[in-house]
Design a protein around this motif. Structure first.
Motif, PDB file in Angstrom:
ATOM      1  N   SER A   1       0.769  -1.286  -0.088  1.00  0.00           N
ATOM      2  CA  SER A   1      -0.073  -0.085  -0.039  1.00  0.00           C
ATOM      3  C   SER A   1       0.918   1.226   0.102  1.00  0.00           C
ATOM      4  N   GLY A   2       0.250   2.367  -0.052  1.00  0.00           N
ATOM      5  CA  GLY A   2       1.046   3.694  -0.130  1.00  0.00           C
ATOM      6  C   GLY A   2       1.039   4.053  -1.570  1.00  0.00           C
ATOM      7  N   SER A   3       2.199   4.815  -1.791  1.00  0.00           N
ATOM      8  CA  SER A   3       2.653   5.586  -2.889  1.00  0.00           C
ATOM      9  C   SER A   3       2.771   4.617  -3.914  1.00  0.00           C
ATOM     10  N   ILE A   4       2.318   3.824  -4.450  1.00  0.00           N
ATOM     11  CA  ILE A   4       2.637   2.749  -5.390  1.00  0.00           C
ATOM     12  C   ILE A   4       2.518   3.354  -6.743  1.00  0.00           C
ATOM     13  N   PHE A   5       3.724   3.110  -7.698  1.00  0.00           N
ATOM     14  CA  PHE A   5       3.743   3.638  -8.870  1.00  0.00           C
ATOM     15  C   PHE A   5       3.464   2.346  -9.873  1.00  0.00           C
ATOM     16  N   SER A   6       4.485   1.218  -9.952  1.00  0.00           N
ATOM     17  CA  SER A   6       3.954   0.233 -10.642  1.00  0.00           C
ATOM     18  C   SER A   6       4.899  -1.011  -9.922  1.00  0.00           C
ATOM     19  N   ILE A   7       4.504  -1.752  -9.421  1.00  0.00           N
ATOM     20  CA  ILE A   7       5.282  -2.694  -8.806  1.00  0.00           C
ATOM     21  C   ILE A   7       5.654  -3.910  -9.805  1.00  0.00           C
ATOM     22  N   ASN A   8       6.737  -4.247  -9.824  1.00  0.00           N
ATOM     23  CA  ASN A   8       7.263  -5.318 -10.842  1.00  0.00           C
ATOM     24  C   ASN A   8       7.482  -6.708  -9.967  1.00  0.00           C
ATOM     25  N   ALA A   9       8.648  -7.057  -9.631  1.00  0.00           N
ATOM     26  CA  ALA A   9       8.825  -8.290  -9.015  1.00  0.00           C
ATOM     27  C   ALA A   9       8.324  -8.368  -7.596  1.00  0.00           C
ATOM     28  N   MET A  10       7.796  -9.306  -7.228  1.00  0.00           N
ATOM     29  CA  MET A  10       7.620  -9.541  -5.803  1.00  0.00           C
ATOM     30  C   MET A  10       8.181 -10.757  -5.250  1.00  0.00           C
ATOM     31  N   ALA A  11       8.736 -10.784  -4.052  1.00  0.00           N
ATOM     32  CA  ALA A  11       9.489 -12.146  -3.628  1.00  0.00           C
ATOM     33  C   ALA A  11       9.393 -12.146  -1.986  1.00  0.00           C
ATOM     34  N   TRP A  12       9.601 -13.548  -1.745  1.00  0.00           N
ATOM     35  CA  TRP A  12       9.800 -13.653  -0.291  1.00  0.00           C
ATOM     36  C   TRP A  12      11.113 -14.094  -0.011  1.00  0.00           C
ATOM     37  N   TYR A  13      11.408 -13.941   1.212  1.00  0.00           N
ATOM     38  CA  TYR A  13      12.610 -14.324   1.705  1.00  0.00           C
ATOM     39  C   TYR A  13      12.361 -14.770   2.964  1.00  0.00           C
ATOM     40  N   ARG A  14      13.414 -15.374   3.805  1.00  0.00           N
ATOM     41  CA  ARG A  14      13.286 -15.959   5.095  1.00  0.00           C
ATOM     42  C   ARG A  14      14.464 -15.859   5.832  1.00  0.00           C
ATOM     43  N   GLN A  15      14.288 -15.781   7.211  1.00  0.00           N
ATOM     44  CA  GLN A  15      15.562 -15.778   7.951  1.00  0.00           C
ATOM     45  C   GLN A  15      15.417 -16.649   9.247  1.00  0.00           C
ATOM     46  N   ALA A  16      16.333 -17.649   9.386  1.00  0.00           N
ATOM     47  CA  ALA A  16      15.949 -18.577  10.627  1.00  0.00           C
ATOM     48  C   ALA A  16      17.051 -18.017  11.388  1.00  0.00           C
ATOM     49  N   PRO A  17      16.789 -18.517  13.005  1.00  0.00           N
ATOM     50  CA  PRO A  17      17.500 -17.998  13.903  1.00  0.00           C
ATOM     51  C   PRO A  17      19.097 -18.239  13.672  1.00  0.00           C
ATOM     52  N   GLY A  18      19.893 -17.426  13.894  1.00  0.00           N
ATOM     53  CA  GLY A  18      21.319 -17.829  13.666  1.00  0.00           C
ATOM     54  C   GLY A  18      21.779 -17.687  11.962  1.00  0.00           C
ATOM     55  N   LYS A  19      20.862 -17.616  11.304  1.00  0.00           N
ATOM     56  CA  LYS A  19      21.303 -17.751   9.793  1.00  0.00           C
ATOM     57  C   LYS A  19      20.963 -16.607   9.196  1.00  0.00           C
ATOM     58  N   GLN A  20      21.760 -16.386   7.875  1.00  0.00           N
ATOM     59  CA  GLN A  20      21.317 -15.248   6.980  1.00  0.00           C
ATOM     60  C   GLN A  20      20.032 -15.262   6.512  1.00  0.00           C
ATOM     61  N   ARG A  21      19.564 -14.141   5.977  1.00  0.00           N
ATOM     62  CA  ARG A  21      18.285 -14.008   5.247  1.00  0.00           C
ATOM     63  C   ARG A  21      18.535 -14.800   3.899  1.00  0.00           C
ATOM     64  N   GLU A  22      17.564 -15.629   3.486  1.00  0.00           N
ATOM     65  CA  GLU A  22      17.786 -16.389   2.011  1.00  0.00           C
ATOM     66  C   GLU A  22      16.597 -16.109   1.391  1.00  0.00           C
ATOM     67  N   PHE A  23      16.862 -16.164   0.130  1.00  0.00           N
ATOM     68  CA  PHE A  23      15.810 -16.244  -1.009  1.00  0.00           C
ATOM     69  C   PHE A  23      14.948 -17.366  -0.961  1.00  0.00           C
ATOM     70  N   VAL A  24      13.579 -16.982  -1.085  1.00  0.00           N
ATOM     71  CA  VAL A  24      12.541 -18.364  -1.236  1.00  0.00           C
ATOM     72  C   VAL A  24      11.768 -18.310  -2.507  1.00  0.00           C
ATOM     73  N   ALA A  25      11.394 -17.193  -2.965  1.00  0.00           N
ATOM     74  CA  ALA A  25      10.725 -17.335  -4.334  1.00  0.00           C
ATOM     75  C   ALA A  25      10.385 -15.863  -4.635  1.00  0.00           C
ATOM     76  N   VAL A  26      10.353 -15.880  -5.963  1.00  0.00           N
ATOM     77  CA  VAL A  26       9.959 -14.469  -6.645  1.00  0.00           C
ATOM     78  C   VAL A  26       8.994 -14.826  -7.661  1.00  0.00           C
ATOM     79  N   ILE A  27       8.202 -13.607  -8.017  1.00  0.00           N
ATOM     80  CA  ILE A  27       7.392 -13.746  -9.006  1.00  0.00           C
ATOM     81  C   ILE A  27       7.100 -12.132 -10.000  1.00  0.00           C
ATOM     82  N   SER A  28       7.517 -12.259 -11.249  1.00  0.00           N
ATOM     83  CA  SER A  28       7.407 -11.359 -12.038  1.00  0.00           C
ATOM     84  C   SER A  28       5.925 -10.639 -12.307  1.00  0.00           C
ATOM     85  N   ARG A  29       5.809  -9.584 -12.469  1.00  0.00           N
ATOM     86  CA  ARG A  29       4.414  -8.942 -12.921  1.00  0.00           C
ATOM     87  C   ARG A  29       3.724  -9.814 -13.830  1.00  0.00           C
ATOM     88  N   GLY A  30       4.241 -10.427 -14.627  1.00  0.00           N
ATOM     89  CA  GLY A  30       3.734 -11.238 -15.509  1.00  0.00           C
ATOM     90  C   GLY A  30       3.241 -12.858 -15.076  1.00  0.00           C
TER      91      GLY A  30
END
Length: 115
Positions: free
Chosen positions: A25-54
């Motif tokens: 929400s907010g001042s959205i112009f045009s959102i392209n890719a949206m993605a999910w990341y995760r971070q487990a305790p004591g670990k670095q944040r890691e990529f989970v999945a991404v989806i393009s606008r298409g």
């Protein structure tokens, strides 16, 4: 400025399912890719999945075949359907959105998988 709010996290038993949502929400112009990341305790944040606008998707090997990312462009919302959850899926899950080249992050939602 774009705000992202995740929801749907919680406690689930191994083998169970959860569906995460993330609404922009907010001042959205045009959102392209949206993605999910995760971070487990004591670990670095890691990529989970991404989806393009298409609708093109990419997944981390660790979640392929179990997680499905989808989006509703009209609602500026991205989802993550998580099935066959494992103990190692326990983490804080963050969504991110690319709005004309600027990356925005949510505050995260906790997913805990119990045996």
């Amino acid at each position: 400025q774009v705000q992202l709010v995740e929801s749907g996290g919680g406690l689930v038993q191994a083998g169970g399912s959860l569906r995460l949502s993330c609404a922009a929400s907010g001042s959205i112009f045009s959102i392209n890719a949206m993605a999910w990341y995760r971070q487990a305790p004591g670990k670095q944040r890691e990529f989970v999945a991404v989806i393009s606008r298409g609708g093109s998707t990419t997944y981390a090997d660790s979640v392929k075949g179990r997680f499905t990312i989808s989006r509703d462009n009209a609602k500026n919302t991205v989802y993550l359907q998580m099935n066959s959850l494992k103990l190692e899926d326990t983490a804080v899950y963050y969504c991110t959105a690319d709005d004309v080249g600027i990356d925005y992050w949510g505050r995260g939602t906790q997913v805990t998988v119990a045996s």
